[in-house]
Design a protein around this motif. Structure first.
Motif, short mmCIF file in Angstrom:
data_model
loop_
_atom_site.label_atom_id
_atom_site.label_comp_id
_atom_site.label_asym_id
_atom_site.label_seq_id
_atom_site.Cartn_x
_atom_site.Cartn_y
_atom_site.Cartn_z
N TYR A 169 -7.93 9.09 11.16
CA TYR A 169 -7.67 9.13 12.59
C TYR A 169 -8.96 9.15 13.40
N ASP A 170 -9.96 9.93 12.97
CA ASP A 170 -11.22 10.02 13.72
C ASP A 170 -11.81 8.63 13.96
N GLU A 171 -11.81 7.79 12.93
CA GLU A 171 -12.34 6.42 13.05
C GLU A 171 -11.28 5.44 12.55
N ARG A 172 -10.12 5.49 13.18
CA ARG A 172 -8.96 4.74 12.69
C ARG A 172 -9.16 3.23 12.72
N ASP A 173 -9.83 2.69 13.72
CA ASP A 173 -10.05 1.25 13.76
C ASP A 173 -10.94 0.81 12.60
N LYS A 174 -12.02 1.55 12.37
CA LYS A 174 -12.90 1.26 11.24
C LYS A 174 -12.15 1.42 9.93
N PHE A 175 -11.35 2.47 9.83
CA PHE A 175 -10.61 2.73 8.60
C PHE A 175 -9.64 1.59 8.30
N ASN A 176 -8.88 1.17 9.29
CA ASN A 176 -7.89 0.11 9.06
C ASN A 176 -8.57 -1.21 8.69
N GLN A 177 -9.68 -1.52 9.33
CA GLN A 177 -10.42 -2.74 9.00
C GLN A 177 -10.98 -2.67 7.59
N LEU A 178 -11.48 -1.51 7.21
CA LEU A 178 -12.02 -1.34 5.87
C LEU A 178 -10.93 -1.49 4.81
N MET A 179 -9.76 -0.97 5.10
CA MET A 179 -8.64 -1.13 4.17
C MET A 179 -8.32 -2.61 3.98
N GLN A 180 -8.29 -3.36 5.08
CA GLN A 180 -8.00 -4.79 4.98
C GLN A 180 -9.06 -5.50 4.15
N GLU A 181 -10.32 -5.16 4.37
CA GLU A 181 -11.40 -5.81 3.63
C GLU A 181 -11.35 -5.47 2.14
N PHE A 182 -11.06 -4.21 1.84
CA PHE A 182 -11.03 -3.77 0.44
C PHE A 182 -9.85 -4.35 -0.32
N ILE A 228 0.86 -1.18 0.00
CA ILE A 228 0.00 0.00 0.00
C ILE A 228 0.90 1.23 0.00
N VAL A 229 0.70 2.11 -0.97
CA VAL A 229 1.42 3.38 -1.03
C VAL A 229 0.48 4.48 -0.56
N PHE A 230 0.93 5.26 0.42
CA PHE A 230 0.11 6.33 0.99
C PHE A 230 0.64 7.70 0.56
N LEU A 231 -0.28 8.55 0.10
CA LEU A 231 0.05 9.93 -0.24
C LEU A 231 -0.67 10.86 0.74
N HIS A 232 0.09 11.65 1.45
CA HIS A 232 -0.46 12.50 2.51
C HIS A 232 -1.22 13.69 1.95
N GLY A 233 -1.86 14.43 2.84
CA GLY A 233 -2.58 15.63 2.47
C GLY A 233 -1.75 16.89 2.69
N TRP A 234 -2.28 18.02 2.23
CA TRP A 234 -1.67 19.34 2.44
C TRP A 234 -1.99 19.81 3.84
N PRO A 235 -1.06 20.43 4.55
CA PRO A 235 0.37 20.62 4.25
C PRO A 235 1.20 19.67 5.10
N LEU A 236 0.85 18.41 5.11
CA LEU A 236 1.37 17.44 6.07
C LEU A 236 2.53 16.62 5.51
#
Length: 264
Positions: A245-258, A26-34
Motif C-alpha cells: 500500500y505504501d508504494e502501491r503503484d510501484k508494487f503493482n508495476q513490479l508484479m507485472q514485470e516479474f 496470482i494467489v495472494f496470502l494475507h498477513g496477520w491478523p488481516l
C-alpha cells in the motif's frame, strides 16, 4: 466472485476469485491478523492487466471458519493446498505478505513447488517471525485488549501517511479474526525458524521489503536474499511493513514485470 472451499471436515476457507478468465493466476496470502481485503489496491488494478487474482482468508481470519486449532505453518500450508487442488490451479504465482510469506514458503517446500511457477515474498516474516519479547507483549495485549493491540499494529504498519478512515477500515479488518486464532498465530510466529526451508526453494523468487519496516526488519529480507538461490531483492525506500500500500503503484508495476505480461 467469492465462495468457500472445504479444507477439512467442518472447516471452510473463504476465497475471493477476481477475473477467473485471466490468462495468468496470482494467489495472494494475507498477513496477520488481516484478511484478503488487505490487497484491495492490487485487486483494483491487476485484474485489469489481464491477471486472475485469488485471495484466500486463512482459517480463523477474515470470512473463513474459525476452528480452535490448526494454527501452525504445516496445517496452514495444507489448507492452501486443499484450495489449490479444489480450484485445479497450475503454473500460478504465489504471493505472501508477512506471515502469509511464511505460509507461502512452507507451502512450496512442503509440496515441492505445489504448482507454483514464481514466488513473491512481501515484507515476509522469514526466516523468523516475532522475537520472544515482542510476542509476549502482543500476546498479553491480545488476551486483554485486542482492539488496542490492533490499533498499535496499525500505527507502526505503514511509512506513509494514512487517513483516519483508512486506519479505521484497517483496524476493523484485523478485528474480524477470532481472538484465539490471533493469539495462536502470535505463538507460531514466536516459535518457527524457516532458515532450512529457504535453502530448498528452487523457484524464481521476488523479495519486496520496506526499508522502514518496524514489524519485520529489513535485515531479514537481506538474509532471505542470501539464502534463497534464485531470488531478487527489491528494497522499497518509502515503505514500512505495508509496501503493498505504501508504494502501491510501484508494487503493482513490479508484479507485472516479474510475472510477465498478461493480455487484458
Amino acid at each position: 466472485m467469492g465462495y468457500f472451499v472445504t479444507v477439512e471436515p467442518g472447516v471452510k476457507l473463504y476465497v475471493e476469485d477476481i477475473n477467473p478468465a485471466g490468462s495468468k493466476t496470482i494467489v495472494f496470502l494475507h498477513g496477520w491478523p488481516l484478511s484478503h481485503d488487505q490487497f484491495e489496491y492490487q485487486f483494483d488494478v491487476l485484474p485489469g492487466m489481464g491477471y486472475r487474482c485469488i485471495g484466500i482468508d486463512w482459517r480463523g481470519f477474515g470470512k473463513s471458519d474459525r476452528p480452535y486449532d490448526g494454527y501452525n505453518l504445516e496445517r496452514l500450508a495444507d489448507d492452501i493446498r486443499a484450495v489449490v487442488t479444489a480450484l485445479q490451479l497450475k503454473d500460478f504465482v504465489l504471493g505472501g505478505h508477512s506471515t502469509g510469506g511464511a505460509i507461502a514458503i512452507k507451502y512450496v517446500v512442503r509440496y515441492n513447488g505445489g504448482g507454483v511457477s514464481k514466488l513473491v515474498l512481501i515484507d515476509a516474516a522469514a526466516p523468523r517471525g516475532f522475537t520472544e519479547e515482542n510476542a509476549a507483549q502482543l500476546l498479553k495485549q491480545t488476551l486483554n485488549d485486542r482492539a488496542n493491540m490492533m490499533l498499535g499494529v496499525t500505527n507502526i504498519f505503514f511509512f506513509r501517511y494514512i487517513t483516519k478512515p483508512f486506519s479505521d477500515w484497517f483496524n476493523q479488518m484485523g478485528m474480524e479474526a477470532a481472538g484465539w486464532s490471533t493469539a495462536a498465530v502470535i505463538i507460531m510466529l514466536r516459535d518457527f525458524d524457516l532458515t532450512s526451508d529457504l535453502t530448498r526453494i528452487q523457484l524464481p523468487t521476488l523479495i519486496v521489503h520496506g526499508i522502514h519496516d518496524q514489524v519485520i526488519p529489513f535485515r531479514q529480507a537481506e538474509e532471505m536474499h542470501r539464502i534463497i538461490p534464485h531470488s531478487r531483492l527489491v528494497p522499497f525506500i518509502y515503505s514500512g511493513h505495508g509496501s503493498f500500500y505504501d508504494e502501491r503503484d510501484k508494487f503493482n508495476q513490479l508484479m507485472q514485470e516479474f510475472i510477465g505480461a498478461a493480455t487484458g
